[in-house]
Design an enzyme around this catalytic site. Structure first.
Site, mmCIF file in Angstrom:
data_model
loop_
_atom_site.group_PDB
_atom_site.id
_atom_site.type_symbol
_atom_site.label_atom_id
_atom_site.label_comp_id
_atom_site.label_asym_id
_atom_site.label_seq_id
_atom_site.Cartn_x
_atom_site.Cartn_y
_atom_site.Cartn_z
ATOM 1 N N TYR A 12 -14.688 -13.034 -0.770
ATOM 2 C CA TYR A 12 -15.579 -11.898 -1.056
ATOM 3 C C TYR A 12 -16.772 -12.324 -1.894
ATOM 4 O O TYR A 12 -17.888 -11.854 -1.686
ATOM 5 C CB TYR A 12 -14.795 -10.787 -1.758
ATOM 6 C CG TYR A 12 -13.802 -10.134 -0.823
ATOM 7 C CD1 TYR A 12 -14.236 -9.254 0.158
ATOM 8 C CD2 TYR A 12 -12.457 -10.432 -0.890
ATOM 9 C CE1 TYR A 12 -13.335 -8.671 1.035
ATOM 10 C CE2 TYR A 12 -11.545 -9.859 -0.013
ATOM 11 C CZ TYR A 12 -11.990 -8.980 0.945
ATOM 12 O OH TYR A 12 -11.110 -8.420 1.821
ATOM 13 N N ARG B 74 -8.004 11.423 -3.908
ATOM 14 C CA ARG B 74 -9.217 10.702 -3.503
ATOM 15 C C ARG B 74 -10.363 11.663 -3.163
ATOM 16 O O ARG B 74 -11.535 11.283 -3.236
ATOM 17 C CB ARG B 74 -8.928 9.772 -2.323
ATOM 18 C CG ARG B 74 -8.359 8.436 -2.705
ATOM 19 C CD ARG B 74 -9.399 7.477 -3.309
ATOM 20 N NE ARG B 74 -10.177 6.848 -2.238
ATOM 21 C CZ ARG B 74 -11.418 7.133 -1.938
ATOM 22 N NH1 ARG B 74 -12.067 8.053 -2.626
ATOM 23 N NH2 ARG B 74 -12.030 6.520 -0.964
ATOM 24 N N ASP C 112 -7.217 -3.228 -7.640
ATOM 25 C CA ASP C 112 -7.830 -3.949 -6.538
ATOM 26 C C ASP C 112 -7.816 -5.439 -6.873
ATOM 27 O O ASP C 112 -7.810 -5.801 -8.058
ATOM 28 C CB ASP C 112 -9.265 -3.474 -6.306
ATOM 29 C CG ASP C 112 -9.804 -4.016 -5.000
ATOM 30 O OD1 ASP C 112 -9.504 -3.427 -3.945
ATOM 31 O OD2 ASP C 112 -10.493 -5.066 -5.009
ATOM 32 N N ARG D 108 -3.241 5.843 1.336
ATOM 33 C CA ARG D 108 -3.790 6.971 2.089
ATOM 34 C C ARG D 108 -2.826 7.687 3.030
ATOM 35 O O ARG D 108 -3.143 8.765 3.530
ATOM 36 C CB ARG D 108 -5.019 6.507 2.870
ATOM 37 C CG ARG D 108 -6.274 6.441 2.011
ATOM 38 C CD ARG D 108 -7.493 6.257 2.878
ATOM 39 N NE ARG D 108 -7.488 4.927 3.497
ATOM 40 C CZ ARG D 108 -8.176 4.595 4.580
ATOM 41 N NH1 ARG D 108 -8.922 5.516 5.190
ATOM 42 N NH2 ARG D 108 -8.141 3.377 5.067
ATOM 43 N N ARG E 153 0.822 -1.228 0.000
ATOM 44 C CA ARG E 153 0.000 0.000 0.000
ATOM 45 C C ARG E 153 0.858 1.282 0.000
ATOM 46 O O ARG E 153 0.429 2.310 0.545
ATOM 47 C CB ARG E 153 -0.985 0.033 1.181
ATOM 48 C CG ARG E 153 -2.067 -1.032 1.091
ATOM 49 C CD ARG E 153 -3.244 -0.711 2.002
ATOM 50 N NE ARG E 153 -4.162 -1.840 2.102
ATOM 51 C CZ ARG E 153 -5.136 -2.089 1.224
ATOM 52 N NH1 ARG E 153 -5.342 -1.276 0.219
ATOM 53 N NH2 ARG E 153 -5.930 -3.145 1.376
#
Lengths: 342, 342
Positions: free
Chosen positions: B151, B40, B76, B31, B27
């Site tokens: 998922y 974002r 993703d 963020r 990552r």
């Protein structure tokens, strides 16, 4: 009156032979029961957990349906923490009003106020004992120091508890002081529960698995060992439940306790093989299997009974029963365990 | 032009000596970067992940600040699933419009539509490769079949994925068919990524740890092995990342791959000792340590460099960098790794 030692559950804890294996279920007094959901429609979780009468009602609730061999008092792991002046709510997990994030926060914690050490839980144990049949064991419980600290530092349940891990890395002395306080308080709490009628106690360590083994040895072991030793010296049988931490299972097996309780990730047969001479084992059907209905449940229960030696085995799920579990699956589990030697 | 094999990262993957250890961060395009948060504010996560231009911009973003040795394409794990007609959104984790809950649901999945196999990711890889400096490696990635199935069956990320576990217990054949489809599609996807410029690929298995080892062996191993073998036969170097499943680490080490990447729970020194003759290792500083600031980060990085032999070691965190990480901690990490032999 049955001698408490004749209770199936207590015999299994001491690894004595029993006519069949005892069975209870984590969260057996919970949301999979329609009557629990009906009661929760009228009362908040906090109301149920802080009223001795309601907590007793919930503790006894599953026995109207299922002949479990042990009741566990309805309470929350946070219940004794008002004794340290800690305020919290549930949404639905614990939310701590003022998280502990510094050495100063730990120092500010007051001396324990014993009058606030969950008197409602102690009262519920006494009332439950009077209402339970003589051959049913009664269990008390608490959260392990690290698992309580997880909520106190993080403020609530957060995946992998990053704030807690950062606190452990940056403020090891403050964490040590916090764990020492929690360990001493929990020892006192469990002994009180035993005096109020709990035949044995379960210590829930739900979040130890976020640590690597060397950190666990350094940060957690001393406090958990101290808690278990104090409680053991008072003659209270101890069930140690470790969740989601397979890399720590051997370390837990080295701690003083009567029963090693494990989640469904653990090879319980191997656990018994390795430690069965000195420890009973408890577990560990995957609670998700019960969602598949009574056939899937029966098959899983039969595989467990086949794999694990009966002496020193307490049947349970590997984690709390899920709210959406069909009652028929629980019936199938009870039936399978009861019929093993029938 | 540098021969790709001279890239530090690729040498470490092949366990060749390097002047210093390579470093990248899971990552790293995320963020914790103020410029990512600014972007974002203008675009949803889905917008960023489905636009080749924006995904390229984000992939390259951390290199304005930090001299990492590898870029990983911004995408993703769900990105390739439109090829199976699967619709999803992010909130913030993946939400699947129509969860797969039965054998019929699996059978209804269409033949893969290769035009929808994440063309934006393939384009972003090509553009990123052109923009990156020659000595920086470029990584592709995918989710492991089980983690994608988690998922698809559960519908979203839910603690311990109970619906998935119930499906695995009740419908093993349907699960097997689903995992086979996912495994074949992911092999194709990773090979496409390699052709588009990815020097190596990382396979993320985030949720395997909800299974006990015998269930993993039965349900997961064949499909993961098949994926890894197909990709390996195509000459693509493979990094296998296992998260929160310490009881499965040895099983993963038996799978065909070049690099074993582990989370912070794992004793990476022991992992290297056991498997270092045939595998590089990647990891594994606890990302929570970086929250404690540059001093704590430097100390943890130095301990890691001390414990793990440099040959065949790729430095990384044990999980994705946390959004609240101070930039100074990342600087301290880069500096410590760069200065080891300076």
């Amino acid at each position: 009156m049955t001698n408490p030692i004749d209770r199936l559950m207590l015999k299994a804890i001491q690894r004595e032979p029993t006519p069949r294996r005892p069975l209870w279920i984590m969260r057996q007094a919970g949301r999979y029961l329609p009557e629990y959901r009906a009661l929760r429609a009228k009362h908040s979780f906090k109301d149920l957990a802080t009223s001795a009468e309601l907590a007793t009602e919930v503790t006894l609730m599953p026995f109207e349906r299922f002949a479990f061999d042990a009741a566990i008092v309805f309470a929350d792991i946070m219940s004794p923490l008002p004794a340290l002046g800690i305020e919290f709510d549930f949404a639905p997990g614990p939310i701590v009003a003022q998280p502990i994030r510094s050495a100063a926060d730990v120092e500010k914690l007051p001396e324990p106020d014993r009058d606030k050490l969950a008197p409602e839980v102690i009262a519920a144990l006494k009332m439950s004992r009077m209402a339970l049949s003589e051959d049913t064991a009664l269990l008390g419980f608490c959260g392990a120091p690290w698992t309580l600290a997880a909520y106190l530092v993080e403020g609530k349940g957060v995946k992998d508890f990053p704030t807690l891990r950062a606190f452990a890395a940056s403020e090891p002395d403050a964490l040590d002081a916090l764990l020492a306080k929690l360990s001493a308080l929990m020892a006192e709490y469990l002994i009180l529960q035993h005096k109020a009628g709990a035949d044995a106690v379960q210590i829930f360590d739900s979040w130890a698995g976020v640590l690597a083994l060397p950190d666990w040895e350094r940060l957690i072991r001393p406090h958990l060992e101290s808690l278990l030793s104090t409680v053991g010296a008072a003659g209270v049988p101890r069930i140690l439940f470790l969740q989601n931490a397979p890399h720590l299972m051997d370390a837990y097996a080295s701690l003083p306790c009567e029963v090693l309780a494990c989640d469904w990730r653990i090879d319980i047969k191997g656990l018994q093989k390795q430690y069965g001479d000195t420890r009973a084992v408890q577990g560990n059907i995957d609670p998700a299997v019960l969602l598949g209905g009574p056939e899937a449940t029966r098959a899983a229960a039969e595989r467990l009974l086949e794999a694990v030696e009966p002496i020193g085995h307490i049947v349970n799920l590997g984690h709390g029963i899920l709210p959406q579990t069909p009652l028929e699956s629980v019936e199938a589990l009870v039936e399978t365990v009861h019929n093993e030697n029938a």
